[in-house]
Design an enzyme around this catalytic site. Structure first.
Site, short mmCIF file in Angstrom:
data_model
loop_
_atom_site.label_atom_id
_atom_site.label_comp_id
_atom_site.label_asym_id
_atom_site.label_seq_id
_atom_site.Cartn_x
_atom_site.Cartn_y
_atom_site.Cartn_z
CB SER A 81 3.86 -0.31 -9.56
OG SER A 81 3.23 -1.41 -8.55
CG HIS A 97 15.51 -21.73 13.91
ND1 HIS A 97 16.03 -22.57 14.87
CD2 HIS A 97 15.52 -22.45 12.74
CE1 HIS A 97 16.29 -23.80 14.36
NE2 HIS A 97 16.03 -23.60 13.19
CG HIS A 136 1.56 1.72 -4.71
ND1 HIS A 136 1.33 1.13 -3.91
CD2 HIS A 136 2.36 0.60 -5.84
CE1 HIS A 136 1.63 -0.21 -4.18
NE2 HIS A 136 2.26 -0.46 -5.08
CB SER A 173 12.77 -23.23 8.55
OG SER A 173 13.19 -23.50 7.25
#
Length: 894
Positions: free
Chosen positions: A436, A576, A434, A578
């Site tokens: 852009s 988690h 594409h 980070s």
């Protein structure tokens, strides 16, 4: 994966030692392990140890040395004495060049008595300069792992098959053109990596590798593969992408254990039905999906049209495909069938705007923004783009990527950095479906992996000691995980904190594509801060910090996790992802200290310069220059400009806005598009030229005396996502001022004209409109505005515009003592002669650049762009656009 994990474990054994082992001469000699590749003088340490502790050194079983060390040749003669050696690593790549790429080591051969190492099972000679495989390697009867990737091997020995016990062999990134028939005698070989070579044929004997589970032949020049590959019943993964394959044997589909067959980016014309029906086959990118030199022969059958598109800023793509080269150095390759119907592509270059360009933490912009229209156009084949960029010479832990904007968000494309053959300048190569907006950025090196339910291992290319281990059952659905690492030197931390006792590990950032925490704890291994080992560790001084993804806060989570320590590493578990940072310090408020250091890591130390052209003091050059570039920039400009010393050093963020305001009797044209409230607007990007050349005037009558004014620099809008402390300090009336530099305009000389020309009273040339409505006009008023900025170098500009030397001399003689009239006469003479030329505006811009007047060239381009926009708006306003026309609709979108 199991073999790779075993290799990593074996490499770790070279780095880790028992806590009770003695340390010799400051090295990592622990029991039977000697790790010296982490020291700049590792070979010198080895020679010292071998001389002073010979009895203990010859008992070593695991040894690591850097082949970037200049003393490696001396050390090689001592290695055959290590009769008990089991693992030897002589890798290069630990040093980096100015582009941040790994430098190959100096190893070109091995001594013949090297074959006496009868116990050696693991040998790593990667990132060196081997052109032939040393014959002594064939005399190592116990060798099981051999790595010679990133060398210059053109062939393997004919009797290579004598390494009967070999189970892992990697020769990726070499120049192999063929394989010996004896390779089929490696009956125990399980992993064979021959990717990114120049292989054109494979011997039938490859089919005798009955224990082979993974075979990587990607990135070669194979036009066919032997049917004997169907005999590899143990094969699980077969990588054949990025070759010249026209077809593949249908029998590959019947391999009982095959779980992946990658055929992307080949020239496949006839694909057996059995292959197409197999769920493990990847065929995307065929045919002719790459434009490597090996595929250039295929391009000869295409219409390789090189378009000249400077004036129209557009080009046409047909179904036959084409190659496009823009004047700025950007290359496109449209393969046949990329566009089913003729398509007009429009392009323009935009000044980076922080509102449009969203840089992430520690990102650096390396190019302007390229806009390609129509936006969102979809191609049926991947289009290749090569974009030049500024070399990030000071960013060694970064990698270059092309970033594209889809209309909603920016995303990074898979990018390969190459060099132009003639200019040797770097270009970023990517593939897109594409169009852009595109730009080139330098980001922290990013490693990523797909985490399946059965777990996996992820480690950093920047620091392989940093690992993330995902246990089985960590997730139900596969998820993508990304890792970035920022090493921080002890010298930087000491300079920022003014505390010699502060140390920190590399800064680790982990992210994933899921918002759900992991089902089981993920195990993370971080190296201990420099100078800290398991032997001298004081746990009360060690802090594990956790930061949010924006880096705004840092929390000490030492008491919330279980920290385990080895001789060199700290290991902990989280659920988690980070930022994670390991600090070793006596500071009590460690979070504030980390915030201060993190903020400084993102700041650039810069100086401002304001220089005046020697021949025309009213032309002023303004620039914001990183501190380390100030001297080279001034040296380059000293022949044409003069001015005060650079300003004092200030600190700025990447993408931060600042303004230049002229004061005390000096002013500029307020109609400039980059002028905001009477001040020039700049955006600071550390690796781009933050420079403008402008023409200043003075409302004060200068006939009597010179004008001593100044230019002051002020901060603009506060960048997004900067630490709170930094934004808080930038509030208040005095916090916006950055620097002030003097500007002096000399006293004007009185001009005496004996016979004043009527032109002085009534300047009137016939109306002129240069260019056309679609590309934008230059009117008589525009030319008068341009004339006011030309100055004393009008003769050079006139010659570059194509006027003869006699014409220049006549204009100077007829208008002697009147510089303004000389300039106008020259400019309008050229305009009358070229008014019918549709490319005259481009010629004017080119002449200004060739004359060193980039400021005027930029102004003309701004006028043209504005005219083109007004024309498009007027067309839309009266309803004359033709939606059925591809070209007209593309213009209407501007």
């Amino acid at each position: 994966m199991q073999k790779m994990a075993e290799l990593l474990r074996l490499g770790d054994e070279c780095r880790e030692g028992t806590s009770g082992a003695p340390a010799l001469a400051g090295s990592c000699l622990a029991d039977n392990r000697l790790n010296l590749d982490v020291y700049p003088d590792g070979c010198c340490r080895f020679l010292q140890l071998f001389k002073e502790q010979r009895g203990e050194v010859i008992q070593v079983e695991f040894l690591r040395l850097s082949s970037n060390d200049h003393l490696l040749g001396t050390v090689l003669g001592s290695l055959p004495h290590l009769k008990h050696l089991k693992s030897l690593v002589l890798k290069g790549g630990l040093a980096r060049d100015k582009f941040g790429s790994c430098q190959h080591g100096s190893l070109t051969s091995l001594p013949q008595d090297f074959g006496n190492l009868r116990c050696l099972t693991h040998l790593d000679l990667s990132f060196n300069r081997l052109s032939t495989l040393p014959s002594c390697i064939l005399n190592l009867p116990s060798l099981r792992w051999l790595l010679v990737s990133h060398n210059s091997l053109v062939a393997l020995p004919e009797d290579f098959g004598c390494l009967r016990k070999l189970t892992f062999f990697s020769a990726m990134k070499n120049q192999l053109k063929g394989l010996p028939q004896s390779i089929g005698e490696l009956s125990m070989l399980q992993d064979l990596d021959l990717s990114e070579n120049a292989l054109e044929l494979l011997p039938e004997e490859v089919g005798n590798l009955h224990n082979c589970t993974e075979l990587d032949l990607s990135g070669n020049r194979l036009s066919s593969i032997p049917d004997s590959l169907a005999n590899l019943k143990s094969l699980r993964r077969l990588h054949l992408h990025s070759n010249l394959l026209v077809t593949v044997p249908a029998s590959l589909a019947s391999l009982p254990n095959l779980s992946r067959l990658d055929l992307q980016n080949n020239c496949l014309r006839a694909i057996p039905a059995e292959i197409q029906a197999s769920p493990f086959v990847r065929l995307r990118g065929n045919p002719l999906g790459e434009t490597e030199p090996s595929l250039q022969a295929g391009l000869k059958s295409l219409h390789d049209v090189i378009h000249s598109c400077i004036s129209s800023r557009s080009f046409t793509v047909t179904s036959e495909g084409c190659k496009v080269v823009l004047a700025c150095g950007i290359h496109f390759y449209f393969p046949p069938g990329a566009a089913s119907d003729p398509l007009r592509i429009y392009f323009q270059f935009l000044t980076p705007d922080p509102q449009l360009v969203k840089l992430r933490h520690h990102d650096v912009l390396l190019s302007r923004v390229l806009e390609l229209r129509p936006h969102g156009v979809k191609f049926q084949q991947e289009v290749q783009i090569w974009m030049p960029f500024v070399s990030p010479q000071t960013l060694h832990q970064h990698e270059v990527v092309v970033r594209t904007f889809s209309g909603q968000s920016w995303s990074d494309l898979k990018t390969r950095v190459e060099q132009r053959r003639k200019s040797k300048k770097p270009v970023a190569h990517c593939s897109v479906l594409h169009f852009s907006w595109f730009l080139v950025v330098s980001r922290l090196v990013q490693n990523e992996c797909e985490v399946p339910a059965e777990g996996t291992l992820l480690f950093s290319n920047v620091d392989p000691n940093i690992k993330v281990i995902f246990p089985p059952g960590v997730t139900k659905e596969p998820r993508s995980v990304k890792m970035q690492v920022l090493p921080i030197s002890a010298e930087d931390i000491e300079e920022i904190t003014a505390n010699a006792e502060c140390r920190a590990s590399p800064l680790l950032c982990l992210s994933q594509d899921s918002l759900v925490d992991f089902l089981k704890p993920v195990r993370i291994q971080l190296p201990l801060p420099p100078g800290v080992t398991g032997l001298n560790l004081d746990r009360s001084r060690l802090h594990l910090l956790h930061g949010d993804l924006e880096g705004q806060t840092w929390d000490d989570i030492t008491s919330q996790v279980v920290l385990e320590f080895t001789h060199l590493y700290a290991v902990f578990e989280v659920t988690h992802f980070s930022w994670y940072w390991l600090w070793y310090t006596t500071k009590t408020y460690i979070g504030g200290l980390a915030k201060k250091v993190y903020e400084r890591l993102r700041l650039y130390q810069v100086n401002f310069i304001a220089l005046q052209r020697k021949k025309d003091p009213e032309q002023v050059l303004l620039q914001c220059v990183p501190k380390h570039k100030v001297d080279p920039v001034l040296k380059k400009l000293q022949d044409r400009y003069r001015g005060p010393e650079p300003s004092d050093m200030v600190e700025m963020f990447e993408g931060e806005q600042f303004f230049a305001a002229f004061e005390q009797g000096i002013s500029i044209d307020m109609a400039r598009p980059d002028c905001v409230d009477g001040r020039l607007s700049f955006i600071f990007y550390s690796h781009l030229k933050n420079m403008k050349e402008i023409y200043v005037t003075s409302p004060v009558d200068r006939r009597g005396q010179a004008v001593k004014g100044q230019v002051s620099f002020y901060r603009g809008a506060i960048p997004e996502n900067i630490p709170e402390d930094a934004s808080r300090r930038r509030k208040g009336p005095d916090s916006l001022w950055l620097a002030t530099l003097p500007i002096k305009l000399p006293r004007l000389k009185l001009r005496w004209v004996e016979n004043p020309s009527p032109l002085r009273k009534d300047f009137s040339f016939p109306p002129l409109n240069l260019g056309n409505a679609e590309t934008g006009y230059l009117t008589q008023a525009n030319l008068l505005s341009i004339a006011r900025r030309v100055g004393a170098d009008w003769q050079t500009i006139g010659l570059n515009l194509g006027l003869t030397y006699q014409q220049i001399e006549r204009i100077g003689y007829n208008n002697r003592e009147d510089l303004d009239k000389q300039i106008r006469e020259m400019l309008f003479l050229w305009a009358r002669q070229n008014s019918e030329d549709p490319d005259c505006v481009s010629k004017l811009i080119r002449a200004m650049r060739e004359s060193g007047r980039q400021d005027i060239a930029d102004e003309i381009e701004t006028i043209i762009d504005l005219g083109r926009q007004k024309y498009s708006e007027s067309i839309r306003r009266v309803g004359l656009e033709q939606e059925s026309s591809t070209e007209d609709s593309a213009i209407a979108m501007t």
